[in-house]
Enzyme design. Structure first.
Site, PDB file in Angstrom:
ATOM      1  CG  HIS A   1      -1.696   1.150   1.252  1.00  0.00           C
ATOM      2  ND1 HIS A   1      -1.811   2.192   1.779  1.00  0.00           N
ATOM      3  CD2 HIS A   1      -3.885   1.232   0.598  1.00  0.00           C
ATOM      4  CE1 HIS A   1      -3.224   3.232   1.632  1.00  0.00           C
ATOM      5  NE2 HIS A   1      -3.622   1.956   0.643  1.00  0.00           N
TER       6      HIS A   1
ATOM      7  CD  GLU B   1      -6.417  -1.433  -2.848  1.00  0.00           C
ATOM      8  OE1 GLU B   1      -5.746  -2.356  -2.028  1.00  0.00           O
ATOM      9  OE2 GLU B   1      -7.120  -0.303  -3.356  1.00  0.00           O
TER      10      GLU B   1
END
Length: 367
Positions: free
Chosen positions: A246, A302
């Site tokens: 991330h 995600e």
């Protein structure tokens, strides 16, 4: 010393704080885990909006007003569908919100939020050759979304799982789409315009487009026994593993843990799919740790977003619009907060182009 765009502070906010180093997300003084455990969609809306406008701080009143707003949006659905024939679902949301109008900020915030599930369900059903289903104002926003998608009342377990996702993604600091919304709001433009602009930012694959390719990756692996070899080959090719790492978090993304728990509560709808996902996650984390020993590239939001939305029955081409159904709460709260400041956002740029010959214009311009 120059400040990078990643380090620049664009606004002060009372809404949320992203702690990338500690792997923590705080929303209105609550850790994400406590927010999701104690707040449904309408309560989260009231928590965020009420921080700026106390008139929108009562969850029961918000639920009633959102139900009425969904009914109002549905009256515009035939015209919006006719004008957006052939467009992708996310473009239908953007065009549909832009086609709405409201009297005052409160009404606009409610209308923008109500528009998301109504337009998502209508465009999804059109894609299946089905007529749109009118909203039920008496239902909560999440239960009504699934009912409008399916044409029948939703299983409460699916409602709880999807609600956990939408609350989890409701706000996340100064992300790209939220910043876009604040910039538009800062011009004294209306909240509906700001939300339409935020949808345009969310459409970009570097922001809202990552969950779908997670499922593409699982499809490509196919069998848990092939996970290690597939992951190794992908890394050798220089491919990015979707659902890992991330931009902000240097520890595990806290949203991933919340969604993993919500998925477990939903129960195994497809045990073979669950086993494949576990094998791919295990293989990816092991391979990334070996390849990048100095970095923590852990499972991110995600990965579990893709698994949860698939288990709930949301088609992967609707993942980004589904994200907007939750994130609109943050967008609209930031819009209210920005408009309350009355200040225009006008950052500087650093000129690096050609200069007139024989002078030091660039140094003076950037000094």
């Amino acid at each position: 010393m120059s400040v990078t765009m990643d380090d620049a502070v664009a606004a002060e906010t009372v809404l949320s704080r992203v702690d990338g180093e500690g792997g923590r997300l705080v929303v209105r003084g609550l850790d994400l885990e406590d927010l999701v455990a104690g707040h449904g969609f309408e309560a989260t809306a009231a928590l965020l909006w009420g921080a700026v406008d106390p008139g929108l701080g009562d969850p029961a009143a918000v639920a009633t007003r959102l139900g009425a707003a969904r009914a109002r949006v549905f009256g515009r659905v035939p015209a919006i569908l006719a004008a957006t024939d052939g467009l992708a679902p996310i473009d239908v949301l953007r065009a549909g919100v832009a086609a709405l109008s409201a009297d005052g900020d409160r009404a606009a915030v409610l209308l923008a939020t109500a528009a998301m599930p109504v337009l998502l369900a209508a465009t999804a059903r059109r894609g299946r050759g089905l007529a749109p289903v009118a909203p039920d104002p008496a239902l909560g926003q999440v239960a009504d979304l699934l009912r409008m998608l399916d044409g029948a009342p939703a299983d409460p377990a699916r409602v709880r799982a999807l609600e956990a996702y939408l609350v989890t993604v409701a706000d996340h600091g100064m992300n790209a789409s939220t910043f876009a919304a604040r910039v538009i709001a800062a011009t004294a433009s209306d909240p509906l315009s700001a939300v339409a602009g935020a949808i345009g930012a969310l459409k970009g694959p570097l922001h809202g487009g990552a969950p779908g390719p997670v499922l593409d990756m699982l499809d490509a692996v196919g069998d848990p026994a092939d996970a290690d070899a597939w992951i190794a080959a992908a890394l050798a090719r220089g491919d990015r593993l979707m659902g890992f790492g991330h931009r902000i978090y240097r520890a595990r993304d806290p949203r991933a843990d919340v969604l993993k728990a919500a998925l477990a509560d939903l129960g195994p709808r497809d045990p073979a799919r669950a086993a494949l996902a576990e094998a791919v996650e295990r293989a990816a984390r092991k391979a990334l740790a070996a390849r990048y020993p100095g970095r923590r590239l852990d499972t991110n939001v995600e990965f579990y977003t893709a698994l949860l939305l698939e288990a709930v029955g949301i088609d992967r081409d609707l993942f980004t619009p589904a994200f907007a159904v939750g994130r609109v709460l943050g967008w609209t709260a930031h819009v209210l907060e920005q408009r309350a400041t009355g200040r225009l956002i006008r950052p500087k740029s650093r000129y690096v182009g050609p200069v007139p010959a024989g002078d030091d214009y660039r140094a003076a311009a950037n000094g």
